[in-house]
Design a protein around this motif. Structure first.
Motif, mmCIF file in Angstrom:
data_model
loop_
_atom_site.group_PDB
_atom_site.id
_atom_site.type_symbol
_atom_site.label_atom_id
_atom_site.label_comp_id
_atom_site.label_asym_id
_atom_site.label_seq_id
_atom_site.Cartn_x
_atom_site.Cartn_y
_atom_site.Cartn_z
ATOM 1 N N ALA A 126 144.958 135.099 86.661
ATOM 2 C CA ALA A 126 144.781 134.466 85.358
ATOM 3 C C ALA A 126 143.469 133.702 85.323
ATOM 4 C CB ALA A 126 145.949 133.522 85.066
ATOM 5 N N VAL A 140 145.295 138.574 83.307
ATOM 6 C CA VAL A 140 145.509 138.034 81.973
ATOM 7 C C VAL A 140 144.339 137.122 81.624
ATOM 8 C CG1 VAL A 140 146.945 136.132 82.858
ATOM 9 C CG2 VAL A 140 147.084 136.783 80.441
ATOM 10 N N ILE A 173 145.835 142.126 80.302
ATOM 11 C CA ILE A 173 146.700 141.609 79.240
ATOM 12 C C ILE A 173 145.909 140.561 78.471
ATOM 13 C CG2 ILE A 173 148.849 140.384 78.742
ATOM 14 C CD1 ILE A 173 149.553 141.485 81.755
#
Length: 372
Positions: A6, A36, A54
């Motif tokens: 992330a 992400v 994502i």
């Protein structure tokens, strides 16, 4: 393992490039890789290398970003990752708060990386609350232990690695060179002094222009290139740099190349690479990449960049903020044959990947979990 990294976005910079390269290594080794972020030009590269990207707006340092807590919770429930690797503070906060609503047996292992010497406050402290913390250099490790509450045995130094095969034992592509010189004919036949890095005041481009003014007075056969783009919000500083270039009389001897995706060739093209951050940089990825290419690097003797040079090219170290000594060092290197530079294993992507995977395994073992 199933790994979710992330970070805020995928535009440019060492953190982003390192995330993309590490994701590719995970795929090569048979792991499931997810990233992400709020997206950006490098998201397509993530997908093209076999990972899943994502899109989620977790990049803004504002309370509005906490609206992503529930979507993040849903994502974690659906993906069921073994490890979530957080690489920035706002994503770390969103993930931390999302996990608070999940049962303990559904929570993944959390690993964070301190990519920088973050300001000392509660907002930054979230990075020290992971199951294990990685620091990208010894100077970052010392900073974290001094300023954040963290047991020493939960912190590991893992230098950012480069894919050495992408840089060493290469020669410049003739077609690439023809295209470059057709666009920038002023570079032909010159000694090239390169300053790579995104356009940002602390990266030291103003100091670089001062150094170039000293160099071209003695070596008119030299030409400087500033390689890197201006991210949103930095356009004014780029304009300031252009004005300073003009004031110093460097319009014909320093060229802005902008954001590039051909750094492997540019490192080979450069005669000397400069690193001039105005404060200690956590790591200095361009330093490692340039050295892997065999290009001599000159850098101020501080921060993570200095750690790399101390390990394999001490001739490039200069006292911090001494632009005169910096120019003299560059000039001295121009008069020498290109050096033979060997990077220690700890600066290679293979070593970084294996050390990080070992951390993941330790985190899962402590949690009593096994990869799905």
């Amino acid at each position: 393992m199933k790994i979710l990294q992330a970070l805020p976005a995928l535009y440019s910079g060492g953190v982003e490039r390192g995330t993309v390269e590490f994701a590719a290594e995970l795929v090569k080794r048979g792991h499931e890789s997810f990233v992400v972020s709020n997206g950006g030009p490098m998201a397509e590269q993530v997908r093209g290398q076999g990972s899943t990207h994502i899109h989620m707006p977790i990049h803004r340092k504002t309370p509005a970003s906490f609206g992503q807590i529930l979507p993040m919770r849903k994502l974690l429930q659906e993906l069921k990752p073994d490890i979530v690797h957080v690489r920035s503070r706002m994503p770390a906060w969103i993930i931390n708060l999302a996990l608070k609503t999940l049962p303990a047996d559904q929570q993944p292992g959390i690993v964070s990386t301190f990519h920088g010497m973050y300001s000392v406050n509660p907002y930054s402290a979230i990075m020290a609350k992971a199951d294990h913390v990685i620091a990208v250099s010894n100077c970052v490790r010392d900073y974290v232990l001094k300023n954040f509450i963290l047991p020493e045995d939960k912190l590991t130094v893992i230098q950012r690695g480069v894919d050495i095969d992408a840089f060493r034992h290469r020669v410049i592509n003739d077609q690439w060179l023809d295209i470059l010189l057709s666009r920038f004919p002023q570079l032909a036949g010159k000694k090239i002094i390169m300053m790579p890095g995104r356009i940002s005041r602390w990266k030291g481009q103003l100091d670089y222009l001062e150094v170039m003014a000293r160099i071209v007075c003695q070596r008119p056969d030299c030409h400087g290139i500033i390689v890197g783009g201006a991210e949103p919000g930095k356009e004014r500083f780029l304009q300031e740099l252009e004005r300073e270039r003009s004031r110093l009389g460097l319009t014909d001897t320093v060229t802005f190349l902008g954001q590039r995706n051909d750094m492997t060739n540019l490192y080979l093209f450069a005669d000397v690479v400069c690193h001039m951050s105005t404060k200690p940089e956590p790591f200095g990825r361009t330093v490692t990449e340039a050295l892997a290419s065999g290009a001599p690097v000159v850098a101020y003797n501080r921060g993570g960049a200095a750690e790399t040079l101390q390990a394999c090219f001490k001739d490039g170290l200069v006292a911090p903020d001494d632009s005169g000594a910096f120019a003299s060092t560059v000039l001295a290197l121009l008069d020498k044959p290109r050096p033979v530079i060997e990077l220690p294993d700890r600066f290679l992507l293979k070593a970084q990947t294996e050390a990080t995977l070992a951390i993941y395994e330790r985190v899962l073992a402590r949690k009593g979990a096994r990869p799905a």
